[in-house]
Design a protein around this motif. Structure first.
Motif, PDB file in Angstrom:
ATOM      1  N   HIS A 115      14.838  -8.448  -5.851  1.00 15.73           N
ATOM      2  CA  HIS A 115      13.770  -7.541  -5.522  1.00 15.73           C
ATOM      3  C   HIS A 115      12.367  -7.708  -6.076  1.00 15.73           C
ATOM      4  O   HIS A 115      11.469  -7.872  -5.407  1.00 15.73           O
ATOM      5  N   GLU A 116      12.185  -8.277  -7.396  1.00 16.53           N
ATOM      6  CA  GLU A 116      10.999  -8.479  -7.948  1.00 16.53           C
ATOM      7  C   GLU A 116      10.339  -9.683  -7.471  1.00 16.53           C
ATOM      8  O   GLU A 116       9.069  -9.839  -7.250  1.00 16.53           O
ATOM      9  N   ALA A 117      11.248 -10.838  -7.336  1.00 14.91           N
ATOM     10  CA  ALA A 117      10.851 -12.203  -6.933  1.00 14.91           C
ATOM     11  C   ALA A 117      10.048 -12.022  -5.432  1.00 14.91           C
ATOM     12  O   ALA A 117       9.259 -12.849  -5.041  1.00 14.91           O
ATOM     13  N   HIS A 118      10.618 -10.891  -4.442  1.00 15.15           N
ATOM     14  CA  HIS A 118      10.244 -10.884  -2.971  1.00 15.15           C
ATOM     15  C   HIS A 118       9.246  -9.717  -2.822  1.00 15.15           C
ATOM     16  O   HIS A 118       8.609  -9.533  -1.957  1.00 15.15           O
ATOM     17  N   PHE A 119       9.151  -9.050  -3.808  1.00 11.91           N
ATOM     18  CA  PHE A 119       8.168  -7.973  -3.858  1.00 11.91           C
ATOM     19  C   PHE A 119       6.801  -8.240  -3.242  1.00 11.91           C
ATOM     20  O   PHE A 119       6.364  -7.482  -2.536  1.00 11.91           O
ATOM     21  N   ALA A 120       5.977  -8.939  -3.781  1.00 11.71           N
ATOM     22  CA  ALA A 120       4.687  -9.561  -3.683  1.00 11.71           C
ATOM     23  C   ALA A 120       4.801  -9.782  -2.132  1.00 11.71           C
ATOM     24  O   ALA A 120       3.748  -9.465  -1.353  1.00 11.71           O
ATOM     25  N   GLY A 121       5.681 -10.624  -1.678  1.00 14.56           N
ATOM     26  CA  GLY A 121       5.546 -11.030  -0.189  1.00 14.56           C
ATOM     27  C   GLY A 121       5.815  -9.821   0.835  1.00 14.56           C
ATOM     28  O   GLY A 121       5.165  -9.990   1.718  1.00 14.56           O
ATOM     29  N   LEU A 122       6.783  -8.999   0.469  1.00 19.38           N
ATOM     30  CA  LEU A 122       7.042  -7.701   1.104  1.00 19.38           C
ATOM     31  C   LEU A 122       5.706  -6.914   0.973  1.00 19.38           C
ATOM     32  O   LEU A 122       5.236  -6.465   2.185  1.00 19.38           O
ATOM     33  N   ALA A 123       5.095  -6.566   0.127  1.00 19.23           N
ATOM     34  CA  ALA A 123       3.584  -5.856  -0.056  1.00 19.23           C
ATOM     35  C   ALA A 123       2.823  -6.507   0.826  1.00 19.23           C
ATOM     36  O   ALA A 123       2.108  -5.713   1.498  1.00 19.23           O
ATOM     37  N   ALA A 124       2.653  -7.857   1.086  1.00 18.67           N
ATOM     38  CA  ALA A 124       1.538  -8.499   1.809  1.00 18.67           C
ATOM     39  C   ALA A 124       2.063  -8.187   3.123  1.00 18.67           C
ATOM     40  O   ALA A 124       1.004  -7.845   3.848  1.00 18.67           O
ATOM     41  N   LEU A 125       3.318  -8.112   3.528  1.00 19.34           N
ATOM     42  CA  LEU A 125       3.522  -7.882   4.915  1.00 19.34           C
ATOM     43  C   LEU A 125       3.364  -6.427   5.309  1.00 19.34           C
ATOM     44  O   LEU A 125       2.580  -6.252   6.258  1.00 19.34           O
ATOM     45  N   SER A 152       9.910  -4.063   9.633  1.00 24.27           N
ATOM     46  CA  SER A 152      11.075  -4.029   9.204  1.00 24.27           C
ATOM     47  C   SER A 152      11.771  -5.287   8.996  1.00 24.27           C
ATOM     48  O   SER A 152      12.373  -6.175   8.327  1.00 24.27           O
ATOM     49  N   LEU A 153      11.815  -5.690  10.438  1.00 23.27           N
ATOM     50  CA  LEU A 153      12.395  -7.177  10.787  1.00 23.27           C
ATOM     51  C   LEU A 153      11.609  -8.161   9.974  1.00 23.27           C
ATOM     52  O   LEU A 153      12.233  -9.201   9.629  1.00 23.27           O
ATOM     53  N   ALA A 251      21.524  -5.565  10.578  1.00 23.38           N
ATOM     54  CA  ALA A 251      21.543  -4.294   9.880  1.00 23.38           C
ATOM     55  C   ALA A 251      20.141  -3.697   9.252  1.00 23.38           C
ATOM     56  O   ALA A 251      19.827  -2.543   9.386  1.00 23.38           O
ATOM     57  N   ALA A 252      19.308  -4.623   8.995  1.00 20.63           N
ATOM     58  CA  ALA A 252      18.010  -4.028   8.337  1.00 20.63           C
ATOM     59  C   ALA A 252      17.013  -3.893   9.360  1.00 20.63           C
ATOM     60  O   ALA A 252      16.220  -3.319   8.911  1.00 20.63           O
ATOM     61  N   HIS A 253      17.369  -4.415  10.480  1.00 20.27           N
ATOM     62  CA  HIS A 253      16.508  -4.298  11.648  1.00 20.27           C
ATOM     63  C   HIS A 253      16.410  -2.930  12.084  1.00 20.27           C
ATOM     64  O   HIS A 253      17.326  -2.370  12.133  1.00 20.27           O
ATOM     65  N   HIS A 254      15.144  -2.272  11.986  1.00 21.17           N
ATOM     66  CA  HIS A 254      14.899  -0.960  12.415  1.00 21.17           C
ATOM     67  C   HIS A 254      15.149   0.057  11.199  1.00 21.17           C
ATOM     68  O   HIS A 254      14.626   1.013  11.090  1.00 21.17           O
ATOM     69  N   THR A 255      16.154  -0.370  10.411  1.00 18.97           N
ATOM     70  CA  THR A 255      16.740   0.945   9.364  1.00 18.97           C
ATOM     71  C   THR A 255      15.536   1.082   8.407  1.00 18.97           C
ATOM     72  O   THR A 255      15.307   2.489   8.434  1.00 18.97           O
ATOM     73  N   THR A 256      14.883   0.411   8.042  1.00 20.49           N
ATOM     74  CA  THR A 256      13.791   0.657   7.021  1.00 20.49           C
ATOM     75  C   THR A 256      12.707   1.286   7.752  1.00 20.49           C
ATOM     76  O   THR A 256      12.037   2.306   7.388  1.00 20.49           O
ATOM     77  N   ALA A 394      16.907  -1.649   0.785  1.00 21.47           N
ATOM     78  CA  ALA A 394      16.161  -0.845   1.808  1.00 21.47           C
ATOM     79  C   ALA A 394      15.297   0.312   1.066  1.00 21.47           C
ATOM     80  O   ALA A 394      14.422   0.659   1.612  1.00 21.47           O
ATOM     81  N   MET A 395      15.922   0.844  -0.017  1.00 25.28           N
ATOM     82  CA  MET A 395      15.060   1.821  -0.550  1.00 25.28           C
ATOM     83  C   MET A 395      13.850   1.231  -1.275  1.00 25.28           C
ATOM     84  O   MET A 395      12.591   1.833  -1.154  1.00 25.28           O
ATOM     85  N   VAL A 396      13.804  -0.060  -1.786  1.00 24.07           N
ATOM     86  CA  VAL A 396      12.864  -0.680  -2.397  1.00 24.07           C
ATOM     87  C   VAL A 396      11.872  -0.768  -1.162  1.00 24.07           C
ATOM     88  O   VAL A 396      10.373  -0.397  -1.254  1.00 24.07           O
ATOM     89  N   GLU A 397      12.111  -1.514  -0.239  1.00 21.29           N
ATOM     90  CA  GLU A 397      11.234  -1.765   1.080  1.00 21.29           C
ATOM     91  C   GLU A 397      10.563  -0.623   1.437  1.00 21.29           C
ATOM     92  O   GLU A 397       9.612  -0.369   1.874  1.00 21.29           O
ATOM     93  N   ALA A 398      11.423   0.759   1.594  1.00 25.27           N
ATOM     94  CA  ALA A 398      10.823   1.946   2.199  1.00 25.27           C
ATOM     95  C   ALA A 398       9.804   2.805   1.418  1.00 25.27           C
ATOM     96  O   ALA A 398       8.730   3.023   1.834  1.00 25.27           O
ATOM     97  N   GLU A 399      10.249   2.581  -0.103  1.00 24.60           N
ATOM     98  CA  GLU A 399       9.297   3.147  -0.995  1.00 24.60           C
ATOM     99  C   GLU A 399       7.751   2.371  -0.985  1.00 24.60           C
ATOM    100  O   GLU A 399       6.791   2.920  -1.352  1.00 24.60           O
ATOM    101  N   LEU A 400       8.162   1.180  -0.838  1.00 29.31           N
ATOM    102  CA  LEU A 400       6.745   0.172  -1.163  1.00 29.31           C
ATOM    103  C   LEU A 400       5.863   0.564   0.276  1.00 29.31           C
ATOM    104  O   LEU A 400       4.678   0.730   0.013  1.00 29.31           O
ATOM    105  N   VAL A 401       6.614   0.461   1.303  1.00 27.20           N
ATOM    106  CA  VAL A 401       5.770   0.636   2.609  1.00 27.20           C
ATOM    107  C   VAL A 401       5.199   2.132   2.623  1.00 27.20           C
ATOM    108  O   VAL A 401       3.920   2.404   2.844  1.00 27.20           O
TER     109      VAL A 401
END
Length: 444
Positions: A115-125, A152-153, A251-256, A394-401
């Protein structure tokens, strides 16, 4: 296996022989039908379910705990996913195959280091989406589900495929085609004369997606994409690795995106709660616009609002298992081979554990309140060995967004637009969730 009481016949409505379709339609959907059944017959109900020879719905969290160890999904109910899996339907793998597969997937999707390794990239999106919204602020409402599902996708593509994709937009487009064909047909028939055309487009898109993932696998290094490396280290074949990546994307598409959309919808209709969450974000981020990974643990109000949203609108409203041996549950005999149906939404609306269940009350998830409830009174990601492997991601992504968007915008419902939930592969708003955005002042 027995869980108390003298054996008696499971109550339920008379069988019609149509798989329950008439009763489900008359009730206005499966969720409404489940609420009606459990209100009339109690926490354990026998009913007809399309694709199941016999089905028993369990809506009490204490009784759910007694079934949580079942490690088999009903094959007929998940047959629609078989075309996506050339190496065997990953959703119905036998327990001896599923357990090592699940362990390998969890080592990445549930891992803090990953999660930490990908966090910056997810935040940029997420930041890119916020920038696009800021540019069009005042030009009319945005459609949250559409934009946030696309985000999400993109997030799961980056997480699962890393930088090995030359054209992520093409991947997103192809995956939408696959979803429309293989999942959309579950909910509405094809227009006359278009079924064969749709099937051909879906097959071409699926072939493209498999080629993309195969290309990533061919160039992957042991120290590269950690999902691919973990699956390879577990001894999985290239075909199963490819199918796993595609299934995770499914599974992840749409969910977050759906979870974030419902949370913003509820906060926009409860200004006092929105103000509390926003004040917390402002305090934690201080003069920053983008959160860091460690900030998420310092946002309990945001997390409580998200959890309460997923209680009221669980992204996946149902689950199912198949008993592998006879059992007695609450005095009812349930033979081997029975489909145990988990109505997550009905469990979340159980007034015994959720007073005033339809109300949006994030404080329900304060630690002291949560400790008073049974473990399975809240199950947005399912339960047991077949629960969602991507729950923590999913929780990390949703809280970040949510942190990024609530930091930058105020959300107000579009006038005259009704938001009505509809049961699909995820819990969707039938006509979207439209919101007017007002940029907030930049932090000083």
């Amino acid at each position: 296996m027995s869980y108390g009481g003298d054996v008696s016949v499971i109550p339920g409505p008379p069988a019609r022989g149509d798989g329950g379709l008439h009763d489900i339609a008359s009730a206005g959907g499966l969720h409404a039908y489940q609420l009606r059944l459990h209100a009339e017959y109690g926490p354990v109900v026998r009913f007809e379910l399309p694709g199941a020879a016999s089905a028993v719905s369990v809506a009490d969290p204490v009784l759910l705990e007694a079934t949580a160890g079942i490690n088999k999904r009903p094959e007929e109910l998940f047959e629609f996913l078989a075309p996506l899996c050339e190496a065997g339907n990953l959703q119905t793998l036998p327990a001896d195959e599923h357990t090592p597969w699940r362990r390998a997937v969890l080592s990445v999707l549930a891992g803090r280091r990953s999660h930490e390794a990908h966090f910056a990239g997810l935040a940029a999106l997420a930041g890119d989406l916020a920038d696009r919204w800021a540019e069009r602020a005042g030009a009319g409402p945005v459609e949250l589900q559409k934009d946030l599902s696309a985000l999400s996708l993109r997030m799961i593509c980056q997480y699962a495929l890393g930088n090995g994709v030359d054209d992520p937009e093409e991947v997103v487009t192809a995956f939408e085609v696959v979803l429309t064909e293989y999942l959309g047909r579950l909910y509405q028939p094809a227009d006359p004369g278009t079924e064969e055309q749709g099937r051909k487009r879906a097959q071409e898109a699926l072939t493209y997606l498999r080629a993309v993932v195969n290309g990533v696998l061919a160039s992957a290094r042991p120290d590269g994409n950690d999902l691919v490396a973990a699956l390879a280290a577990a001894g999985m074949s290239p075909a199963r690795i490819r199918d796993t990546v595609l299934m995770i994307m499914l599974a992840a598409h749409h969910t977050t995106g759906v979870a974030v959309s419902w949370t913003l919808h509820l906060l926009s209709r409860h200004p006092a709660e929105a103000a509390r969450v926003t004040a917390e974000i402002d305090q934690v981020l201080a003069d920053r616009v983008m959160p860091e990974y460690a900030d998420l643990k310092r946002l309990p109000r945001l997390q409580m609002a998200l959890k309460e949203s997923m209680r009221l609108y669980p992204p996946g409203p149902y689950g199912a298992r198949e008993t592998t041996e006879d059992l007695v549950l609450a005095g009812y005999e349930i033979p081997a081979g029975t489909t145990i149906f988990y109505p997550f939404w009905a469990v979340h609306m159980n007034p015994q554990y959720w007073p005033d269940p339809k109300a949006f009350i994030p404080g329900r998830f304060a630690p002291e309140e949560a400790a008073r409830r049974p473990r399975y009174s809240y199950i947005p990601f399912g339960l047991g060995p077949r629960s969602c492997e991507g729950a923590s991601l999913a929780m990390v992504e949703a809280e970040l967004v949510l942190a990024i968007l609530l930091r930058r915008f105020r959300f107000q419902p579009a006038a005259g637009h009704d938001v009505v939930p509809v049961e699909r592969f995820v819990l969707w708003a039938a006509d979207g969730i439209r919101m007017n955005l007002t940029p907030r002042s930049a932090p000083r």
